[in-house]
Write an enzyme that holds these catalytic residues in place. Structure first.
Site, mmCIF file in Angstrom:
data_model
loop_
_atom_site.group_PDB
_atom_site.id
_atom_site.type_symbol
_atom_site.label_atom_id
_atom_site.label_comp_id
_atom_site.label_asym_id
_atom_site.label_seq_id
_atom_site.Cartn_x
_atom_site.Cartn_y
_atom_site.Cartn_z
ATOM 1 N N ASP A 169 8.662 4.626 -4.332
ATOM 2 C CA ASP A 169 8.177 5.161 -3.064
ATOM 3 C C ASP A 169 9.394 5.895 -2.529
ATOM 4 O O ASP A 169 10.333 5.267 -2.024
ATOM 5 C CB ASP A 169 7.754 4.036 -2.103
ATOM 6 C CG ASP A 169 7.188 4.601 -0.810
ATOM 7 O OD1 ASP A 169 7.700 5.627 -0.339
ATOM 8 O OD2 ASP A 169 6.232 4.015 -0.265
ATOM 9 N N HIS A 170 9.412 7.222 -2.665
ATOM 10 C CA HIS A 170 10.681 7.918 -2.418
ATOM 11 C C HIS A 170 11.151 7.807 -0.973
ATOM 12 O O HIS A 170 12.318 8.017 -0.689
ATOM 13 C CB HIS A 170 10.634 9.375 -2.905
ATOM 14 C CG HIS A 170 9.772 10.258 -2.074
ATOM 15 N ND1 HIS A 170 8.422 10.340 -2.249
ATOM 16 C CD2 HIS A 170 10.069 11.075 -1.049
ATOM 17 C CE1 HIS A 170 7.924 11.174 -1.358
ATOM 18 N NE2 HIS A 170 8.895 11.644 -0.623
ATOM 19 N N HIS A 232 3.981 5.233 2.071
ATOM 20 C CA HIS A 232 5.169 5.503 2.893
ATOM 21 C C HIS A 232 5.078 4.922 4.308
ATOM 22 O O HIS A 232 6.027 4.310 4.804
ATOM 23 C CB HIS A 232 5.410 7.010 2.993
ATOM 24 C CG HIS A 232 5.333 7.730 1.686
ATOM 25 N ND1 HIS A 232 5.952 7.265 0.554
ATOM 26 C CD2 HIS A 232 4.720 8.880 1.319
ATOM 27 C CE1 HIS A 232 5.720 8.108 -0.443
ATOM 28 N NE2 HIS A 232 4.964 9.083 -0.002
#
Ligand code: NAP
Length: 489
Positions: A169-170, A232
């Protein structure tokens, strides 16, 4: 091994991030990267592609020839055992050449429908049968709903243990998202106030100026809820709401985040409309440029029911947060590209002082995630002169002004974490499962009811009116962007 090495993600994010790590000396000299994709390429052609990606993205070429000399290429058909057997032979040769001790990272930068097939073959054709560690890095989306995520998880778990799986999950690689914990738990000023007694509400906004562009086909099936909220936004809520971990270990931090997701108040179908708002952008103007509406985009149904905007109210039913709403808002084609968190503190019990509008502004802590990175604390102070009028003041710490140029990209940090075996900033299956369970109720209701008002917000705005009403019914409003911009401070 990077599967999908000729794709967009590898080109824009992975190669430049690896190069940064190489230049900073964070990758040992003995490493090899095998690019894997469908098309036929020689090692030299692939190396030229990697070089071009790095130069386009970073513009530097210090030691670039040495860097790309570690790159190899293997054309692969995802469902053909022979090509995995050949890939394994190459891996064994590289193991010897670079003395890698059999350590292998498999990065799946490919469309999700291939994930299961690839992991099955990695095991079946001997690639995971190695002396060193084996790790699987997997890109989003992780499933489409809880059911499909479970199927996918079972499939990859047949070849990798949970500890070996690094779900990207950047957002968790972003400097200021990682800073949430530190701001909370390393400051005596905030930690005692971080609860429902002192915080009236928390607002998380992640807005984009861009529309869906060429990704219409993907987005029609995804929408903003699956694309942004399930992963996110929920991760940021968990970091803001979790209890202090007893130790800074992966397991302890994850277990506190999981507890937050378990405490999320589940919604009944009939409650979805009271807690969540969906939007879809119409044509409009962004920075003076006319842009088309979502339904006019390529590969989009002209009567599409897909949301490009979501606003929601989340209640966390635990001792710390009972009664304090967490509002989230995310969308495409909005006024500005920005991700910010606003923590609004409760009013003090009695106002002895007030400003010219006969009010006292609440204290706010703003965490700027992107594009600016930093924090702003909004306080009240005395206005110069002899009266007792107050004026708002802002204390500002902006990372960009200090060392912004050196702030590593999220992918750089996450790749480095994976190499070091630190899975803290990757999502555990329990988190993925609980997030899907929460958002599935909303998507089921939305899929089964056509939103007659779509499109309901103009491109270049901050979303539909209903998103403002969501807060107004609780006596709050979204803190406006302009009032909180760093450069005004
Ligand atoms: P992409 O540009 O479409 O690249 C796809 C890659 O997969 C190419 O290297 C392609 O190789 C390879 N491929 C496709 N079909 C194949 C097959 N049958 N056998 C072997 N290789 C095959 O995709 P992307 O944008 O890089 O995205 C990859 C993944 O990252 C997706 O899961 C996406 O959701 C996720 N992601 C991407 C971004 C981003 O910024 N791009 C951001 C977040 C998440 P050939 O070209 O040789 O066919």
């Amino acid at each position: 091994m990077i599967f999908g090495a000729t794709g967009d993600l590898a080109k824009r994010k992975l190669f430049p991030s690896l190069y940064h790590l190489f230049r900073k000396g964070k990758i040992a000299k003995n490493f090899a990267v095998v690019g894997v994709a469908r098309r036929e390429l020689s090692n030299e052609e692939f190396q030229a592609h990697v070089k071009d990606s790095v130069l386009t993205s970073i513009g530097k070429d210090e030691n670039i020839e040495e860097f790309v000399s570690h790159f190899y290429y293997k054309s692969n058909d995802v469902s053909d055992s022979d090509s995995y057997i050949e890939l394994n032979q190459l891996a064994v040769q590289l193991d010897e050449k670079y003395e890698l001790g059999g350590n292998r990272i498999f990065y799946l930068a490919m469309a999700p429908e291939f994930f299961g097939t690839i992991t099955d073959h990695l095991k079946q054709d001997g690639l995971t049968d190695t002396q060193g560690f084996k790790r699987l890095v997997i890109e989003k989306p992780f499933g489409h709903d809880l059911e499909s995520a479970e199927v996918l998880n079972n499939q990859i778990r047949a070849s990798f243990s949970e500890k070996e799986i690094y779900r990207i999950d950047h957002y968790l690689g972003k400097e200021m998202v990682q800073n949430i914990e530190v701001i909370r738990f390393a400051n005596a000023l905030f930690e005692p106030l971080w609860n429902n007694r002192y915080i009236s509400n928390i607002q998380i906004t992640s807005s984009e100026e861009l529309g869906v562009e060429e990704r219409g086909r993907y987005y029609e099936k995804s929408g903003a809820l699956r694309d942004m909220v399930q992963n996110h936004m929920m991760q940021m809520v968990a970091l803001l709401a979790m209890e202090p971990p007893i130790r800074l270990t992966t397991d302890e931090i994850r277990s506190e985040k999981v507890k937050v997701l378990r405490a999320l108040r589940p919604l009944k179908d009939e409650e979805v409309k009271d807690y969540f708002v969906r939007g879809q952008y119409d044509a409009g103007s962004i920075n003076g440029t006319e842009v088309q509406g979502y339904r006019e985009g390529s590969n989009v149904d002209p009567e599409s029911n897909t949301e490009t905007f979501v606003a929601g109210k989340l209640m966390i039913d635990n001792f710390r947060w009972a009664g304090t709403p967490f509002y989230i808002r995310t969308g495409k084609r909005m006024e500005a590209k920005s991700t910010k968190i606003v923590i609004q503190f409760k009013d003090i019990p009695m106002n002895l002082y007030y400003n010219t509008d006969k009010q006292l502004s609440p204290n706010l802590l703003v965490i700027h995630i992107q594009p600016e990175e930093g924090i702003t604390l909004h306080l009240n102070a005395k206005k110069t002169g002899q009266n007792i009028e107050t004026t708002p003041v802002k204390l500002n710490f902006v990372n960009n002004g200090v060392d912004g140029m050196n702030t590593p990209e999220a992918y750089e940090k996450l790749l480095h974490d994976c190499m070091r075996g630190d899975a803290t900033n990757f999502t555990h299956w329990d988190e993925v499962k609980l997030s899907w369970a929460f958002t599935d109720t909303i998507s089921n209701v939305w899929e089964n009811t056509t939103e007659e008002e779509f499109p309901n917000y103009q491109a270049g705005s901050m979303g539909p009116l209903a998103a403002d009403k969501l807060l107004a019914q609780d006596g709050f409003f979204w803190w406006p962007f302009s009032a909180l911009e760093v450069d005004e401070c």
